[in-house]
Design an enzyme around this catalytic site. Structure first.
Site, short mmCIF file in Angstrom:
data_model
loop_
_atom_site.label_atom_id
_atom_site.label_comp_id
_atom_site.label_asym_id
_atom_site.label_seq_id
_atom_site.Cartn_x
_atom_site.Cartn_y
_atom_site.Cartn_z
N SER A 160 41.28 51.94 45.92
CA SER A 160 40.85 53.32 45.66
C SER A 160 40.49 53.45 44.19
O SER A 160 41.07 52.77 43.33
CB SER A 160 41.96 54.31 46.00
OG SER A 160 41.62 55.62 45.57
N TYR A 172 50.66 56.63 44.62
CA TYR A 172 49.43 56.11 45.24
C TYR A 172 48.60 55.35 44.21
O TYR A 172 48.09 54.24 44.48
CB TYR A 172 48.64 57.28 45.81
CG TYR A 172 47.36 56.91 46.52
CD1 TYR A 172 47.39 56.29 47.76
CD2 TYR A 172 46.13 57.21 45.96
CE1 TYR A 172 46.21 55.97 48.42
CE2 TYR A 172 44.94 56.90 46.61
CZ TYR A 172 44.99 56.28 47.85
OH TYR A 172 43.82 55.96 48.49
#
Length: 288
Positions: A160, A172
């Site tokens: 990501s 994350y």
């Protein structure tokens, strides 16, 4: 672009014809849009691969398989917990039993939890890293020996742009940063075994999981604002785009590419937030 899971997607060109692929997290949250794992599995199958569709939810894995079969592709479901070494070993064994080998591994599983280092719980930190990073390590640990025995293979890790862009998702972001580091180190360690390892870093794409959070009723409005703010192209991306990029990196067209992280985010990493402000202002605020 049609974002329905049964939509046209790419045409079949046979870029991975005869290959065997495993895609983890290849089911999908119910809702509009195309999920990354499902998109990867469908595009790989469209391009000629036999695909083991792995997911912890059996019904979602079977739904992806049904879509692939309906498009003339070959797919087999696998249900298991890939955050465990025995689950990953069973997954690879299932691919070998069904198709004879493993040529491609797409590591797609991940989960995000909002929060900074102060308000993120230890439990959330551990869960995000167990699902978003440990699963990739364990899946590769099980698949790489099969690839090495064949003298070739391709691993594509789904990361990501959060790895290099702040957003108050510390667990994350750290996990996705780990994905990039894992990718580079694996590329070095296994290159002389004929195994290429790359990553795709999606930007602010539209997926069923996203709309399960923001609400389906806000889908149209959210797509409009996301397209205006998230990249220089001014358009929405989804799991089809991630699937196409992953399939390219897994194919022989990328035979001399390894250790790279490919951003798939409409140029979001090439522009500063300040330069995007006029585009965002041009979109009506919610309720206007």
């Amino acid at each position: 672009m049609n974002t329905d899971s049964t939509g046209p997607g790419p045409s079949r060109r046979g870029r991975v014809a005869g290959k065997v692929a495993i895609v983890t997290g290849a089911g999908s949250t119910p809702g509009p849009g195309m999920a990354t794992g499902r998109g990867c599995a469908i595009v790989l199958a469209d391009e000629g691969a036999s695909v083991l569709v792995a997911d912890i939810a059996g019904d979602r894995a079977e739904q992806t398989c049904e879509i692939i079969r309906g498009r003339g592709g070959i797919a087999h479901p696998f249900v298991g917990d890939t955050s465990r070494a025995d689950g990953c070993a069973a997954m690879v064994d299932a691919a070998v039993a069904a198709f004879g080998t493993v040529d491609i591994l797409v590591n797609n599983i991940g989960v995000s939890v909002a929060g900074n280092v102060v308000d993120t719980s230890e439990e959330d930190w551990d869960r995000v890293h167990r699902l978003g990073l440990k699963t990739m390590f364990l899946a590769a640990q099980a698949a790489v020996p099969v690839m090495a025995a064949e003298g070739s293979g391709a691993v594509v890790n789904i990361g990501s742009i959060a790895a290099t862009r702040g957003g108050n998702y510390v667990a994350y972001a750290a996990a996705k940063g780990g994905v990039e580091a894992l990718t580079v180190d694996m590329a070095y360690s296994h290159g002389r075994q004929g195994i290429r390892v790359n990553a795709v870093a999606p930007g602010h794409i539209t997926t069923p999981l996203l709309f399960s959070v923001v609400g389906v009723n806000a889908e149209s409005e959210y797509r409009q604002r996301l397209a205006a703010a998230s990249g220089v192209l001014g358009t929405n991306g989804d799991g089809w785009d991630v699937g196409r990029a992953a399939t390219f990196l897994a194919s022989d067209e990328a035979r001399w590419i390894t250790g790279v992280v490919l951003p798939v985010g409409a140029g979001a990493t090439t522009v500063t937030p300040l330069m995007m402000a006029p585009h965002l202002r041009a979109v009506p605020a919610p309720g206007e």
